[in-house]
Write a protein that holds these residues in place. Structure first.
Motif, PDB file in Angstrom:
ATOM      1  N   ASN A  39       0.835  -1.202   0.000  1.00  9.81           N
ATOM      2  CA  ASN A  39       0.000   0.000   0.000  1.00  9.81           C
ATOM      3  C   ASN A  39       0.869   1.251   0.000  1.00  9.81           C
ATOM      4  OD1 ASN A  39      -2.385  -1.580   2.218  1.00  9.81           O
ATOM      5  ND2 ASN A  39      -2.329  -1.572   0.003  1.00  9.81           N
ATOM      6  N   ASP A  72       0.583   8.502   3.093  1.00  5.33           N
ATOM      7  CA  ASP A  72       1.164   9.821   3.309  1.00  5.33           C
ATOM      8  C   ASP A  72       1.545   9.935   4.780  1.00  5.33           C
ATOM      9  OD1 ASP A  72       0.668  10.373   0.688  1.00  5.33           O
ATOM     10  OD2 ASP A  72      -1.089  11.641   1.048  1.00  5.33           O
ATOM     11  N   GLU A 126       4.689  12.107   0.796  1.00  8.43           N
ATOM     12  CA  GLU A 126       3.527  11.594   0.079  1.00  8.43           C
ATOM     13  C   GLU A 126       3.884  10.345  -0.715  1.00  8.43           C
ATOM     14  OE1 GLU A 126       0.608  14.445  -1.643  1.00  8.43           O
ATOM     15  OE2 GLU A 126       2.301  15.821  -1.563  1.00  8.43           O
ATOM     16  N   ARG A 127       2.875   9.497  -0.847  1.00  5.11           N
ATOM     17  CA  ARG A 127       2.970   8.271  -1.668  1.00  5.11           C
ATOM     18  C   ARG A 127       4.217   7.450  -1.296  1.00  5.11           C
ATOM     19  NH1 ARG A 127       0.208   6.184  -5.829  1.00  5.11           N
ATOM     20  NH2 ARG A 127       1.307   4.921  -7.360  1.00  5.11           N
ATOM     21  N   ARG A 133      -3.735   5.970   1.157  1.00  2.00           N
ATOM     22  CA  ARG A 133      -4.178   6.604  -0.077  1.00  2.00           C
ATOM     23  C   ARG A 133      -4.428   5.562  -1.159  1.00  2.00           C
ATOM     24  NH1 ARG A 133      -0.219  10.814  -2.206  1.00  2.00           N
ATOM     25  NH2 ARG A 133      -1.543  10.648  -4.041  1.00  2.00           N
ATOM     26  N   ASN A 134      -5.146   5.987  -2.187  1.00  2.00           N
ATOM     27  CA  ASN A 134      -5.442   5.118  -3.321  1.00  2.00           C
ATOM     28  C   ASN A 134      -4.145   4.726  -4.019  1.00  2.00           C
ATOM     29  OD1 ASN A 134      -6.241   4.101  -5.905  1.00  2.00           O
ATOM     30  ND2 ASN A 134      -8.219   5.095  -5.634  1.00  2.00           N
ATOM     31  N   GLN A 135      -4.009   3.446  -4.352  1.00  2.00           N
ATOM     32  CA  GLN A 135      -2.768   2.970  -4.948  1.00  2.00           C
ATOM     33  C   GLN A 135      -2.541   3.505  -6.351  1.00  2.00           C
ATOM     34  OE1 GLN A 135      -2.318  -1.252  -4.714  1.00  2.00           O
ATOM     35  NE2 GLN A 135      -2.425  -1.312  -2.500  1.00  2.00           N
ATOM     36  N   VAL A 136      -3.600   3.905  -7.049  1.00  2.00           N
ATOM     37  CA  VAL A 136      -3.447   4.364  -8.437  1.00  2.00           C
ATOM     38  C   VAL A 136      -3.641   5.871  -8.556  1.00  2.00           C
ATOM     39  CG1 VAL A 136      -4.138   2.150  -9.395  1.00  2.00           C
ATOM     40  CG2 VAL A 136      -5.886   3.858  -8.924  1.00  2.00           C
ATOM     41  N   ASP A 137      -3.656   6.566  -7.437  1.00  2.00           N
ATOM     42  CA  ASP A 137      -3.843   8.014  -7.460  1.00  2.00           C
ATOM     43  C   ASP A 137      -2.489   8.696  -7.296  1.00  2.00           C
ATOM     44  OD1 ASP A 137      -4.696  10.604  -7.330  1.00  2.00           O
ATOM     45  OD2 ASP A 137      -5.558  10.476  -5.325  1.00  2.00           O
ATOM     46  N   PRO A 138      -1.945   9.287  -8.383  1.00  2.00           N
ATOM     47  CA  PRO A 138      -0.629   9.920  -8.272  1.00  2.00           C
ATOM     48  C   PRO A 138      -0.679  11.403  -7.938  1.00  2.00           C
ATOM     49  CG  PRO A 138      -1.260   9.816 -10.566  1.00  2.00           C
ATOM     50  CD  PRO A 138      -2.427   9.270  -9.776  1.00  2.00           C
ATOM     51  N   LYS A 139      -1.880  11.971  -7.796  1.00  2.00           N
ATOM     52  CA  LYS A 139      -1.985  13.411  -7.598  1.00  2.00           C
ATOM     53  C   LYS A 139      -1.434  13.811  -6.230  1.00  2.00           C
ATOM     54  CE  LYS A 139      -6.089  13.895 -10.516  1.00  2.00           C
ATOM     55  NZ  LYS A 139      -7.508  14.326 -10.576  1.00  2.00           N
ATOM     56  N   GLY A 181      -1.034  15.935  -2.775  1.00  2.00           N
ATOM     57  CA  GLY A 181      -1.942  16.675  -1.893  1.00  2.00           C
ATOM     58  C   GLY A 181      -1.238  17.883  -1.314  1.00  2.00           C
TER      59      GLY A 181
END
Length: 279
Positions: free
Chosen positions: A136, A139, A162-163, A212-218, A220
């Motif tokens: 997973n 952040d 992040e990420r 956080r969502n695994q496929v969300d690269p945006k 924050g």
């Protein structure tokens, strides 16, 4: 005579049938010489980080037109290699699923090139109730106290990293289990600079993980939360008093002088001298 002819017809039918079978089999052999290939697949479920042994893989027939990219055909090259991703029984093995040759196995085999692994202490709240599992992304939020007493209003909570990939929870690195596990430590994969920031963050405040969502690269991007922004308070007034402005100078009032009253003059003659006197 009739029986002889029947026997001949029967023999001819059998011969033609055998010839048809032979021709069909030869045609099928010509059509499918490359219809299947032998590749290496997993002989059992293997978790990431494990070193492959001879009983963990085998050769299997695979359709030639559906061979996975990078499929391996020589099992001798796999003995002693370490997996960097979990595989299931019957799943093809490829070079992309293996750690570099010479890797000893364990957690170090899972760390990407140029990255580091660092462990942070968590609890059931900080660790997202056990849902921060290997594989997973999270952040990192730090809450730090910027002052004491009246300056406590300057305390801030801010996302500092992040990420970040979760490599392991406690001593487990398996990524197949989706059940939450409440543990007291989480190992994260970071860059050297992120490792320095994370070490400083846990020394100056308390840490929290945000799943956080695994496929969300945006990203924050935020300015952080303070007591003032949380409660909607106005920022405190500046401590420096405003400069006192001097009052404007009083306007000068010019008063016109009153005109002198008219004077009456007379001339006086005294002998040879004459003068003038005004009243």
């Amino acid at each position: 005579m009739k029986n002889r002819r029947a026997y001949l017809m029967l023999a001819l039918a059998v011969a033609l049938g055998l010839g048809a079978v032979l021709l069909a089999s030869r045609w099928l052999l010509r059509q499918t010489p490359s219809a299947a290939g032998r590749i290496v697949v997993a002989a059992a479920d293997v978790n990431l980080g494990q070193r492959l042994g001879p009983d963990m893989f085998k050769l299997a027939e695979w359709p030639a037109d559906a061979l996975p990219p990078g499929a391996l055909r020589d099992p001798a090259k796999l003995n002693g290699r370490v997996l960097k991703t979990s595989v299931l029984r019957g799943e093809p093995l490829s070079e992309a699923k293996l750690a570099p040759a010479g890797t000893l196995g364990g957690l170090s085999a899972l760390i990407a090139e140029g990255k580091r692994a660092i462990t942070v202490r968590v609890n059931d709240v900080v660790g997202v109730a056990g849902f921060a599992l290997p594989g997973n992304f999270v952040d990192i939020i730090v809450h730090t106290q910027a002052g004491e007493g009246q300056q406590r209003e300057r305390d801030i909570s801010k996302i500092v990293l992040e990420r970040i990939l979760v490599l392991a929870v406690a001593q487990e690195v398996s990524r197949d289990d989706t059940k939450p596990r409440v543990v007291n430590a989480v190992t994260l994969e970071v860059t050297p600079e992120q490792a320095e920031h994370l070490d400083l963050a846990r020394s100056v405040g308390t840490l929290s993980l945000a799943l956080r969502n695994q496929v969300d690269p945006k990203p924050g991007v935020t300015g952080g939360a303070t007591k003032g922004t949380l409660l909607g308070l106005h920022p405190a007034a500046s401590a420096e008093p405003a400069a006192v402005q001097a009052p404007p100078p009083a306007a000068r009032i010019q008063v016109a002088a009153a005109p002198a009253p008219p004077r009456h003059c007379i001339g006086v003659i005294n002998g040879l001298r004459s003068s003038q006197e005004c009243l």
